[in-house]
Design an enzyme around this catalytic site. Sequence first.
Site, PDB file in Angstrom:
ATOM      1  N   ARG A  49       0.851  -1.203   0.000  1.00  0.00           N
ATOM      2  CA  ARG A  49       0.000   0.000   0.000  1.00  0.00           C
ATOM      3  C   ARG A  49       0.879   1.242   0.000  1.00  0.00           C
ATOM      4  NH1 ARG A  49      -1.263   1.871   4.559  1.00  0.00           N
ATOM      5  NH2 ARG A  49      -1.911  -0.082   5.537  1.00  0.00           N
ATOM      6  N   TYR A 102     -17.390  16.658 -15.209  1.00  0.00           N
ATOM      7  CA  TYR A 102     -17.739  15.241 -15.374  1.00  0.00           C
ATOM      8  C   TYR A 102     -18.747  14.865 -14.271  1.00  0.00           C
ATOM      9  CZ  TYR A 102     -17.317  10.263 -14.518  1.00  0.00           C
ATOM     10  OH  TYR A 102     -17.607   8.954 -14.258  1.00  0.00           O
ATOM     11  N   ASP A 174      -8.025  18.731 -14.149  1.00  0.00           N
ATOM     12  CA  ASP A 174      -8.307  17.371 -14.601  1.00  0.00           C
ATOM     13  C   ASP A 174      -7.909  17.321 -16.075  1.00  0.00           C
ATOM     14  OD1 ASP A 174      -9.432  15.076 -15.662  1.00  0.00           O
ATOM     15  OD2 ASP A 174     -11.141  15.104 -14.298  1.00  0.00           O
ATOM     16  N   LYS A 199      -8.578   6.448 -19.181  1.00  0.00           N
ATOM     17  CA  LYS A 199      -8.904   7.008 -20.495  1.00  0.00           C
ATOM     18  C   LYS A 199      -7.669   7.003 -21.399  1.00  0.00           C
ATOM     19  CE  LYS A 199     -12.827   7.214 -18.543  1.00  0.00           C
ATOM     20  NZ  LYS A 199     -12.992   8.008 -17.370  1.00  0.00           N
TER      21      LYS A 199
END
Length: 379
Positions: A49, A102, A174, A199
């Site tokens: 982690r 978004y 973003d 994406k």
Amino acid sequence: MSNGFETLAIHAGQEPDPVTGAVVPPIYATSTYKQDGVGGLRGGYEYSRSANPTRTALEEALAAVEGGVRGMAFASGLAAEDTLLRTVCKPNDHVVIPNDAYGGTYRLFSKVHERWGLHYDPVPLGDLDAVAAAMTQKTKLIWVETPTNPLLGIADIAALAQLAHENDALLVVDNTFASPYLQQPLALGADVVVHSTTKYVGGHSDVVGGALIAADKGLGDELAYHQNAMGGVAGPFDAWLTLRGLKTLGVRMDRHCDNAERVVDLLLAHPRVTQVLYPGLDEHPGHEVAAKQMKRFGGMVSFRVDGGEQEAVDVCDRTKLFTLGESLGGVESLIEHPGRMTHASAAGSPLEVPGDLVRLSVGIETVDDLLADLTQALG
Ligand SMILES: Cc1ncc(COP(=O)(O)O)c(C=O)c1O
């Protein structure tokens, strides 16, 4: 000597493996690491982690291609966004967000963070006076998407960075729609870049992921602390796939742009299309700013059709090569109806999108096949 974008995408953080010489960073499928005596970590790795070598390779490559000092890879774009918000903001703070953000980002603000006392105002970011008017003493962030999803609005990153900094706020961009190949927000003054690496960065519709890239070390270290403390990290398999995608980002983006430009020409000439939204068009209100801050105008194209919502839905149903689906930025072309699909969560809010809108993620297939498919679907 500084390396070019494609060189960084292929080599940054990706030195051949010191043990075997493997040219591609291996998938380190391990949760823990043997220590050479208590506290004797090898290369700083103790628990995956906190850090994992496959993820480190991706994080270094992401930092390099965005021109930042620290990159962090997450399990999804929204996990990255949540980590950023909970690092930088606390209850009663305020954030300015795009009025066509978004839908999932809007939902994160409106349904999750608002309950914990984070206030937000959706503002048209193309209007600098409106942004300045929305700023308060408590504003910690201006959150920018450019181009926006799905209306392809453009915001001036350099001007908004200046406005944010004059008000002791940070500018977050973003950069999912543009990708670092087409747009470099940190060089324009942004403090943090966010990605849904699902994406264009991943590029093959085979992995969900997110990223944060910080411009300075102090903020980068704080974000990395929260990445570990909150735990929304990318696993090694996902990090490996994303890194493989990143290597070809430059060539893919150029082909996405070539194909999108041809699709735009077709749509502009089509009698059933009432409006084409693409920042590469002279008549787009953000064209000048886009030309200043983007290398090219990207692979996303939205358009409105004559006949209203039902016709828009029917067009989405009739394409054969453009696959009806959410998401974007993969090599294959996708079509969707934002009002009923990706942006359904914004229905009834100030971010609701027009019903006659269709969104295309133009892929890198043979462009004549894409044009033929759209022609038959538009009828
Ligand atoms: C512009 C933008 N930002 C963030 C996200 C969220 O990313 P993810 O779906 O990887 O959580 C998306 C997803 O569609 C997006 O399009």
